[in-house]
Design a protein around this motif. Sequence first.
Motif, PDB file in Angstrom:
ATOM      1  N   VAL A  37       0.858  -1.176   0.000  1.00  0.00           N
ATOM      2  CA  VAL A  37       0.000   0.000   0.000  1.00  0.00           C
ATOM      3  C   VAL A  37       0.897   1.229   0.000  1.00  0.00           C
ATOM      4  CG1 VAL A  37      -1.778   1.291   1.233  1.00  0.00           C
ATOM      5  CG2 VAL A  37      -1.787  -1.211   1.305  1.00  0.00           C
ATOM      6  N   ALA A  38       0.646   2.158  -0.918  1.00  0.00           N
ATOM      7  CA  ALA A  38       1.386   3.414  -0.974  1.00  0.00           C
ATOM      8  C   ALA A  38       0.425   4.563  -0.702  1.00  0.00           C
ATOM      9  CB  ALA A  38       2.048   3.589  -2.333  1.00  0.00           C
ATOM     10  N   ILE A  39       0.790   5.441   0.233  1.00  0.00           N
ATOM     11  CA  ILE A  39      -0.045   6.576   0.632  1.00  0.00           C
ATOM     12  C   ILE A  39       0.725   7.853   0.337  1.00  0.00           C
ATOM     13  CG2 ILE A  39      -1.304   7.653   2.532  1.00  0.00           C
ATOM     14  CD1 ILE A  39      -1.188   4.845   3.920  1.00  0.00           C
ATOM     15  N   THR A  40       0.127   8.752  -0.432  1.00  0.00           N
ATOM     16  CA  THR A  40       0.776  10.000  -0.831  1.00  0.00           C
ATOM     17  C   THR A  40      -0.001  11.186  -0.278  1.00  0.00           C
ATOM     18  OG1 THR A  40       1.484   8.948  -2.899  1.00  0.00           O
ATOM     19  CG2 THR A  40       1.621  11.354  -2.781  1.00  0.00           C
ATOM     20  N   ALA A  41       0.692  12.103   0.370  1.00  0.00           N
ATOM     21  CA  ALA A  41       0.058  13.284   0.949  1.00  0.00           C
ATOM     22  C   ALA A  41      -0.088  14.379  -0.099  1.00  0.00           C
ATOM     23  CB  ALA A  41       0.869  13.795   2.133  1.00  0.00           C
ATOM     24  N   SER A  42      -1.209  15.082  -0.078  1.00  0.00           N
ATOM     25  CA  SER A  42      -1.429  16.190  -1.001  1.00  0.00           C
ATOM     26  C   SER A  42      -0.936  17.520  -0.442  1.00  0.00           C
ATOM     27  CB  SER A  42      -2.923  16.311  -1.330  1.00  0.00           C
ATOM     28  OG  SER A  42      -3.671  16.622  -0.161  1.00  0.00           O
ATOM     29  N   GLU A  43      -0.741  17.577   0.875  1.00  0.00           N
ATOM     30  CA  GLU A  43      -0.311  18.813   1.516  1.00  0.00           C
ATOM     31  C   GLU A  43       0.758  18.515   2.559  1.00  0.00           C
ATOM     32  OE1 GLU A  43      -3.541  21.220   3.001  1.00  0.00           O
ATOM     33  OE2 GLU A  43      -4.954  20.332   1.569  1.00  0.00           O
ATOM     34  N   ALA A  44       1.502  19.565   2.926  1.00  0.00           N
ATOM     35  CA  ALA A  44       2.514  19.412   3.963  1.00  0.00           C
ATOM     36  C   ALA A  44       1.851  19.187   5.320  1.00  0.00           C
ATOM     37  CB  ALA A  44       3.401  20.656   4.009  1.00  0.00           C
ATOM     38  N   MET A  45       2.594  18.556   6.218  1.00  0.00           N
ATOM     39  CA  MET A  45       2.147  18.298   7.588  1.00  0.00           C
ATOM     40  C   MET A  45       0.822  17.541   7.605  1.00  0.00           C
ATOM     41  SD  MET A  45       4.592  19.387   9.401  1.00  0.00           S
ATOM     42  CE  MET A  45       3.860  19.281  11.021  1.00  0.00           C
ATOM     43  N   THR A  46       0.760  16.464   6.827  1.00  0.00           N
ATOM     44  CA  THR A  46      -0.437  15.617   6.790  1.00  0.00           C
ATOM     45  C   THR A  46      -0.265  14.470   7.784  1.00  0.00           C
ATOM     46  OG1 THR A  46      -0.901  16.122   4.461  1.00  0.00           O
ATOM     47  CG2 THR A  46      -1.873  14.123   5.364  1.00  0.00           C
ATOM     48  N   SER A  47      -1.151  14.391   8.755  1.00  0.00           N
ATOM     49  CA  SER A  47      -1.113  13.316   9.746  1.00  0.00           C
ATOM     50  C   SER A  47      -1.902  12.123   9.222  1.00  0.00           C
ATOM     51  CB  SER A  47      -1.705  13.797  11.067  1.00  0.00           C
ATOM     52  OG  SER A  47      -1.740  12.744  12.012  1.00  0.00           O
ATOM     53  N   VAL A  48      -1.271  10.961   9.202  1.00  0.00           N
ATOM     54  CA  VAL A  48      -1.875   9.749   8.656  1.00  0.00           C
ATOM     55  C   VAL A  48      -1.867   8.650   9.715  1.00  0.00           C
ATOM     56  CG1 VAL A  48      -1.781   7.988   6.844  1.00  0.00           C
ATOM     57  CG2 VAL A  48      -1.097  10.346   6.326  1.00  0.00           C
ATOM     58  N   ALA A  96      -6.682  10.313   7.420  1.00  0.00           N
ATOM     59  CA  ALA A  96      -5.750  11.426   7.315  1.00  0.00           C
ATOM     60  C   ALA A  96      -6.492  12.731   7.585  1.00  0.00           C
ATOM     61  CB  ALA A  96      -5.102  11.464   5.929  1.00  0.00           C
ATOM     62  N   ASP A  97      -5.784  13.708   8.141  1.00  0.00           N
ATOM     63  CA  ASP A  97      -6.427  14.990   8.414  1.00  0.00           C
ATOM     64  C   ASP A  97      -6.459  15.895   7.190  1.00  0.00           C
ATOM     65  OD1 ASP A  97      -3.738  15.550   8.315  1.00  0.00           O
ATOM     66  OD2 ASP A  97      -3.701  16.784  10.131  1.00  0.00           O
ATOM     67  N   LYS A  98      -5.758  15.489   6.112  1.00  0.00           N
ATOM     68  CA  LYS A  98      -5.786  16.193   4.833  1.00  0.00           C
ATOM     69  C   LYS A  98      -5.863  15.144   3.730  1.00  0.00           C
ATOM     70  CE  LYS A  98      -2.925  19.820   6.859  1.00  0.00           C
ATOM     71  NZ  LYS A  98      -1.582  20.465   6.871  1.00  0.00           N
ATOM     72  N   PRO A  99      -6.349  15.491   2.551  1.00  0.00           N
ATOM     73  CA  PRO A  99      -6.543  14.476   1.504  1.00  0.00           C
ATOM     74  C   PRO A  99      -5.249  13.740   1.137  1.00  0.00           C
ATOM     75  CG  PRO A  99      -7.700  16.498   0.944  1.00  0.00           C
ATOM     76  CD  PRO A  99      -6.874  16.813   2.136  1.00  0.00           C
ATOM     77  N   VAL A 100      -5.386  12.442   0.936  1.00  0.00           N
ATOM     78  CA  VAL A 100      -4.263  11.593   0.513  1.00  0.00           C
ATOM     79  C   VAL A 100      -4.712  10.721  -0.659  1.00  0.00           C
ATOM     80  CG1 VAL A 100      -3.157  11.540   2.784  1.00  0.00           C
ATOM     81  CG2 VAL A 100      -4.870   9.802   2.207  1.00  0.00           C
ATOM     82  N   GLY A 101      -3.745  10.278  -1.447  1.00  0.00           N
ATOM     83  CA  GLY A 101      -3.993   9.307  -2.502  1.00  0.00           C
ATOM     84  C   GLY A 101      -3.463   7.951  -2.081  1.00  0.00           C
ATOM     85  N   VAL A 102      -4.157   6.890  -2.466  1.00  0.00           N
ATOM     86  CA  VAL A 102      -3.782   5.536  -2.052  1.00  0.00           C
ATOM     87  C   VAL A 102      -3.717   4.637  -3.274  1.00  0.00           C
ATOM     88  CG1 VAL A 102      -4.404   3.535  -0.648  1.00  0.00           C
ATOM     89  CG2 VAL A 102      -4.860   5.851   0.201  1.00  0.00           C
ATOM     90  N   VAL A 103      -2.648   3.842  -3.360  1.00  0.00           N
ATOM     91  CA  VAL A 103      -2.504   2.811  -4.391  1.00  0.00           C
ATOM     92  C   VAL A 103      -2.185   1.503  -3.677  1.00  0.00           C
ATOM     93  CG1 VAL A 103      -1.191   2.024  -6.393  1.00  0.00           C
ATOM     94  CG2 VAL A 103      -1.714   4.451  -6.137  1.00  0.00           C
ATOM     95  N   SER A 104      -2.862   0.429  -4.069  1.00  0.00           N
ATOM     96  CA  SER A 104      -2.626  -0.867  -3.419  1.00  0.00           C
ATOM     97  C   SER A 104      -2.476  -1.957  -4.462  1.00  0.00           C
ATOM     98  CB  SER A 104      -3.777  -1.202  -2.464  1.00  0.00           C
ATOM     99  OG  SER A 104      -4.988  -1.385  -3.173  1.00  0.00           O
ATOM    100  N   HIS A 114       2.188  -9.120 -11.029  1.00  0.00           N
ATOM    101  CA  HIS A 114       1.858  -8.175  -9.975  1.00  0.00           C
ATOM    102  C   HIS A 114       0.522  -7.518 -10.298  1.00  0.00           C
ATOM    103  CE1 HIS A 114       3.478  -5.329 -12.901  1.00  0.00           C
ATOM    104  NE2 HIS A 114       2.892  -4.367 -12.220  1.00  0.00           N
ATOM    105  N   LEU A 115      -0.105  -6.946  -9.272  1.00  0.00           N
ATOM    106  CA  LEU A 115      -1.404  -6.302  -9.393  1.00  0.00           C
ATOM    107  C   LEU A 115      -1.314  -4.898  -8.823  1.00  0.00           C
ATOM    108  CD1 LEU A 115      -3.604  -9.221  -7.967  1.00  0.00           C
ATOM    109  CD2 LEU A 115      -3.160  -8.736 -10.376  1.00  0.00           C
ATOM    110  N   VAL A 116      -2.119  -3.962  -9.361  1.00  0.00           N
ATOM    111  CA  VAL A 116      -2.136  -2.610  -8.839  1.00  0.00           C
ATOM    112  C   VAL A 116      -3.489  -1.961  -9.131  1.00  0.00           C
ATOM    113  CG1 VAL A 116      -1.139  -1.605 -10.934  1.00  0.00           C
ATOM    114  CG2 VAL A 116      -0.917  -0.390  -8.755  1.00  0.00           C
ATOM    115  N   GLU A 117      -3.987  -1.171  -8.178  1.00  0.00           N
ATOM    116  CA  GLU A 117      -5.239  -0.438  -8.359  1.00  0.00           C
ATOM    117  C   GLU A 117      -5.265   0.721  -7.370  1.00  0.00           C
ATOM    118  OE1 GLU A 117      -7.503   1.070  -9.898  1.00  0.00           O
ATOM    119  OE2 GLU A 117      -8.452  -0.735 -10.698  1.00  0.00           O
ATOM    120  N   GLN A 118      -6.063   1.736  -7.668  1.00  0.00           N
ATOM    121  CA  GLN A 118      -6.240   2.864  -6.762  1.00  0.00           C
ATOM    122  C   GLN A 118      -7.603   2.745  -6.104  1.00  0.00           C
ATOM    123  OE1 GLN A 118      -5.329   6.724  -8.381  1.00  0.00           O
ATOM    124  NE2 GLN A 118      -5.231   7.630  -6.347  1.00  0.00           N
ATOM    125  N   PRO A 119      -7.642   2.397  -4.803  1.00  0.00           N
ATOM    126  CA  PRO A 119      -8.929   2.265  -4.115  1.00  0.00           C
ATOM    127  C   PRO A 119      -9.672   3.601  -4.107  1.00  0.00           C
ATOM    128  CG  PRO A 119      -7.130   1.353  -2.803  1.00  0.00           C
ATOM    129  CD  PRO A 119      -6.505   2.113  -3.915  1.00  0.00           C
TER     130      PRO A 119
END
Length: 375
Positions: A37-48, A96-104, A114-119
């Motif tokens: 699982v990869a989690i990407t923050a859209s803004e600085a200081m994002t609590s996850v 997360a307290d700010k929007p994030v993108g997730v790929v799993s 291998h498999l990949v999708e964006q939930p």
Amino acid sequence: MAVSSSLGPTDGYLAIAVQEWGNEYYVITHDEGRSQVAITASEAMTSVLVTLPPGCVLVMDEVEVMAPEYVNVTLDQFEVLLLQADTDLTGTYIQADKPVGVVSGNRFIGGRTHLVEQPLPIKTWGRNYVSAPNSDSHWGPVDTYRIISSLYDTNILVGNRSYNIEVSGAWLDVNIGTLVKIVSDKPVMVMKFSSSSISGTPTCMAVLVPEEQWRSRYTFITPLAFNKHWVTIVAHTDKVQSIILDANPIQAQWSSVPGTNISVGVREVSEGSHYLDGSGNHAVYLSGAGNGLAAYCYPAGMGVDTINTKNLSTYKRKHTSAPDPRVSARALGTFGVVILISAVCILIAIDLPVLCHDVINLAPSKRPRMDRRIR
């Protein structure tokens, strides 16, 4: 769209625009190979905060972390947190307290694919789905559909079969080889796993588009280096005749979904960009096959509307109480109960002498009653 390649085997996914990312997700992965699982923050200081499935053996920076309950980090803008495990990460809950993108997805399935999708963010989940089988002999006749719920006591109807998901973050697998409608009384996410007809190895995973997020117009492009490409359209039967592909009425092989007013059409398309339009909303999926196990499947597009914020588990937790099975939660609950009971006992002990004194004073006198009557 994004296509991921690993020494031949491939898969792809529909990339969700950053402005449409969400704050709350549940993850689906396969139970073979290494889950990630990869989690990407859209803004600085994002609590996850990532709550992991019980018994998960997490791999972070190639170091195994045995059975962690959660991971809590702060990310900078576009910083990525990568979590991997040799166990299934389905049911992983991300806040997360700010929007994030997730790929799993998964690596090393059968040692080769291998498999990949964006939930989808939970806020975009729907209640109505239609199965979308792949049409070519590259894939086997049956796909596995994994259905996950964010709420308790979710009732699901797959064709004429009924199922129930008792708790949030739980899921069920249904093997489907025909066209069926999937209906739920609460929002769910549905993921399809398609396998090779030769080896039985999963070669692609695709998130299904809920009917609530269908759209009328799509522009899409097929990835390079594949031998064949197909487009699958899921539409209301009375709108099929209005659908056009690249400015021409679409010539597809249509089949009806039993017990519904929905039809599914499939046709092969050429490599390159295409435009699809119609008078009603519909779902569109792309799939393709190359040499060996090379394949892909994913939606060509979808809406990402916030359907109902009251169905988010964050809203439910603010307005209702629910059991928390984590060991730390049980320990905190037990400690709280002990503190409350101790406080009550101390108060009683302090007031006990005064209470006993008052009881004695209120007790009736044992002296004989004097008869004041005059004889």
